[in-house]
Scaffold this motif. Structure first.
Motif, PDB file in Angstrom:
ATOM      1  N   GLU A   3       0.828  -1.209   0.000  1.00 51.22           N
ATOM      2  CA  GLU A   3       0.000   0.000   0.000  1.00 51.22           C
ATOM      3  C   GLU A   3       0.862   1.259   0.000  1.00 51.22           C
ATOM      4  OE1 GLU A   3      -4.052  -1.586   2.201  1.00 51.22           O
ATOM      5  OE2 GLU A   3      -2.380  -0.908   3.458  1.00 51.22           O
ATOM      6  N   GLU A  22       1.158   3.675  -3.391  1.00 56.77           N
ATOM      7  CA  GLU A  22       0.721   5.071  -3.321  1.00 56.77           C
ATOM      8  C   GLU A  22       1.777   5.998  -3.908  1.00 56.77           C
ATOM      9  OE1 GLU A  22      -0.607   8.462  -0.076  1.00 56.77           O
ATOM     10  OE2 GLU A  22      -0.647   6.355   0.519  1.00 56.77           O
ATOM     11  N   GLY A  78       1.668   5.775  -7.642  1.00 60.33           N
ATOM     12  CA  GLY A  78       0.441   6.223  -8.300  1.00 60.33           C
ATOM     13  C   GLY A  78      -0.543   5.124  -8.646  1.00 60.33           C
ATOM     14  N   TYR A  79      -0.539   4.026  -7.897  1.00 62.44           N
ATOM     15  CA  TYR A  79      -1.476   2.929  -8.155  1.00 62.44           C
ATOM     16  C   TYR A  79      -2.657   3.014  -7.203  1.00 62.44           C
ATOM     17  CZ  TYR A  79       1.767   0.491 -11.244  1.00 62.44           C
ATOM     18  OH  TYR A  79       2.572   0.146 -12.282  1.00 62.44           O
ATOM     19  N   LYS A  80      -3.811   2.648  -7.715  1.00 65.26           N
ATOM     20  CA  LYS A  80      -5.053   2.577  -6.936  1.00 65.26           C
ATOM     21  C   LYS A  80      -5.677   1.201  -7.157  1.00 65.26           C
ATOM     22  CE  LYS A  80      -4.984   6.991  -5.867  1.00 65.26           C
ATOM     23  NZ  LYS A  80      -4.419   7.367  -4.620  1.00 65.26           N
ATOM     24  N   ASN A  81      -6.763   0.918  -6.452  1.00 67.25           N
ATOM     25  CA  ASN A  81      -7.496  -0.348  -6.606  1.00 67.25           C
ATOM     26  C   ASN A  81      -6.539  -1.539  -6.531  1.00 67.25           C
ATOM     27  OD1 ASN A  81      -9.749  -1.952  -6.906  1.00 67.25           O
ATOM     28  ND2 ASN A  81      -9.634  -1.962  -9.134  1.00 67.25           N
ATOM     29  N   LEU A  82      -5.862  -1.642  -5.418  1.00 69.36           N
ATOM     30  CA  LEU A  82      -4.809  -2.644  -5.249  1.00 69.36           C
ATOM     31  C   LEU A  82      -5.372  -4.038  -5.028  1.00 69.36           C
ATOM     32  CD1 LEU A  82      -2.473  -0.607  -2.890  1.00 69.36           C
ATOM     33  CD2 LEU A  82      -2.362  -0.815  -5.379  1.00 69.36           C
ATOM     34  N   GLY A  97      -2.521  -3.465  -9.412  1.00 73.00           N
ATOM     35  CA  GLY A  97      -3.218  -2.202  -9.213  1.00 73.00           C
ATOM     36  C   GLY A  97      -3.505  -1.506 -10.523  1.00 73.00           C
ATOM     37  N   ASN A  98      -4.249  -0.442 -10.433  1.00 68.20           N
ATOM     38  CA  ASN A  98      -4.561   0.412 -11.573  1.00 68.20           C
ATOM     39  C   ASN A  98      -3.726   1.669 -11.462  1.00 68.20           C
ATOM     40  OD1 ASN A  98      -6.550  -1.417 -12.275  1.00 68.20           O
ATOM     41  ND2 ASN A  98      -8.153  -0.294 -11.221  1.00 68.20           N
ATOM     42  N   LYS A  99      -2.976   1.957 -12.502  1.00 68.06           N
ATOM     43  CA  LYS A  99      -2.163   3.170 -12.516  1.00 68.06           C
ATOM     44  C   LYS A  99      -2.935   4.244 -13.267  1.00 68.06           C
ATOM     45  CE  LYS A  99       2.315   4.955 -12.650  1.00 68.06           C
ATOM     46  NZ  LYS A  99       3.663   4.641 -12.349  1.00 68.06           N
ATOM     47  N   VAL A 149      -6.604   5.026 -17.351  1.00 68.18           N
ATOM     48  CA  VAL A 149      -6.527   4.029 -16.297  1.00 68.18           C
ATOM     49  C   VAL A 149      -5.991   2.738 -16.901  1.00 68.18           C
ATOM     50  CG1 VAL A 149      -7.817   2.700 -14.596  1.00 68.18           C
ATOM     51  CG2 VAL A 149      -8.465   5.061 -15.067  1.00 68.18           C
ATOM     52  N   SER A 195      -5.523  -0.958 -16.236  1.00 67.73           N
ATOM     53  CA  SER A 195      -6.282  -1.793 -15.321  1.00 67.73           C
ATOM     54  C   SER A 195      -5.556  -3.062 -14.894  1.00 67.73           C
ATOM     55  CB  SER A 195      -7.599  -2.158 -15.996  1.00 67.73           C
ATOM     56  OG  SER A 195      -8.346  -2.993 -15.172  1.00 67.73           O
TER      57      SER A 195
END
Length: 165
Positions: free
Chosen positions: A84, A88, A91-95, A124-126, A140, A142
């Motif tokens: 996590e 962060e 720049g990744y989300k939805n890990l 993750g999604n960058k 995004v 995916s």
């Protein structure tokens, strides 16, 4: 006189301590995740693996390969927190975590030469910005493996495997 003042102060501090402790939020009950399966179904899945893939591995590799792996929960929590944190900054989300099957080469420098292993890879999604006519243009990407964060391995493998039942 000093004793009465001290008693009043001690009483006041006790009351305040109790007051503030009662104001703490009670932890919410964690609900069972949707993906959980009962033990009987888990045992059915293990039996299916043993009767199909396990039998082929035993026949052709002439070993009873491991099929269960143990990771210490605290170490997994540390790894997830690390993922996590690093995701962060990248720049990744939805890990997520993708679990891969692997096998160690038959070489003594590996922990279980010739046996199976599993390893965890963060995903993750960058979200990246692209220059465009519009003020904000986001792309995004995916569900990619995050190659800039190390994978996680070296749990303990059951040799011989431990039965689920």
């Amino acid at each position: 006189m000093k004793t009465k003042s001290f008693q009043k102060l001690a009483f006041f501090l006790t009351i305040m301590t109790l007051f503030f402790q009662s104001c703490k939020e009670k932890p919410q009950k964690i609900e069972k995740p949707e993906q959980t399966i009962d033990y009987k179904y888990a045992n059915h899945l293990e039996e299916e693996y043993k009767n199909t893939r396990g039998a082929i591995i035993k026949k052709y590799l002439e070993i009873e390969d491991t099929r269960e792996f143990w990771f210490e929960l605290e170490k997994l929590k540390e790894y997830i927190a690390y993922v996590e944190q690093e995701a962060e900054t990248l720049g990744y989300k939805n890990l997520g975590i993708r679990i891969y099957n692997g096998a160690y080469p038959k070489d003594k420098k590996y922990p279980d030469p010739g046996y199976s292993t599993v390893f965890l890879v963060p995903t993750g999604n960058k979200i990246t910005s692209k220059a465009s006519f519009f003020p904000i243009s986001l792309t995004v990407v995916s569900d990619n493996n995050i190659q800039d964060i190390p994978a996680y391995n070296y749990g303990q493998a059951g040799r011989p495997p431990q039965e689920l039942r």
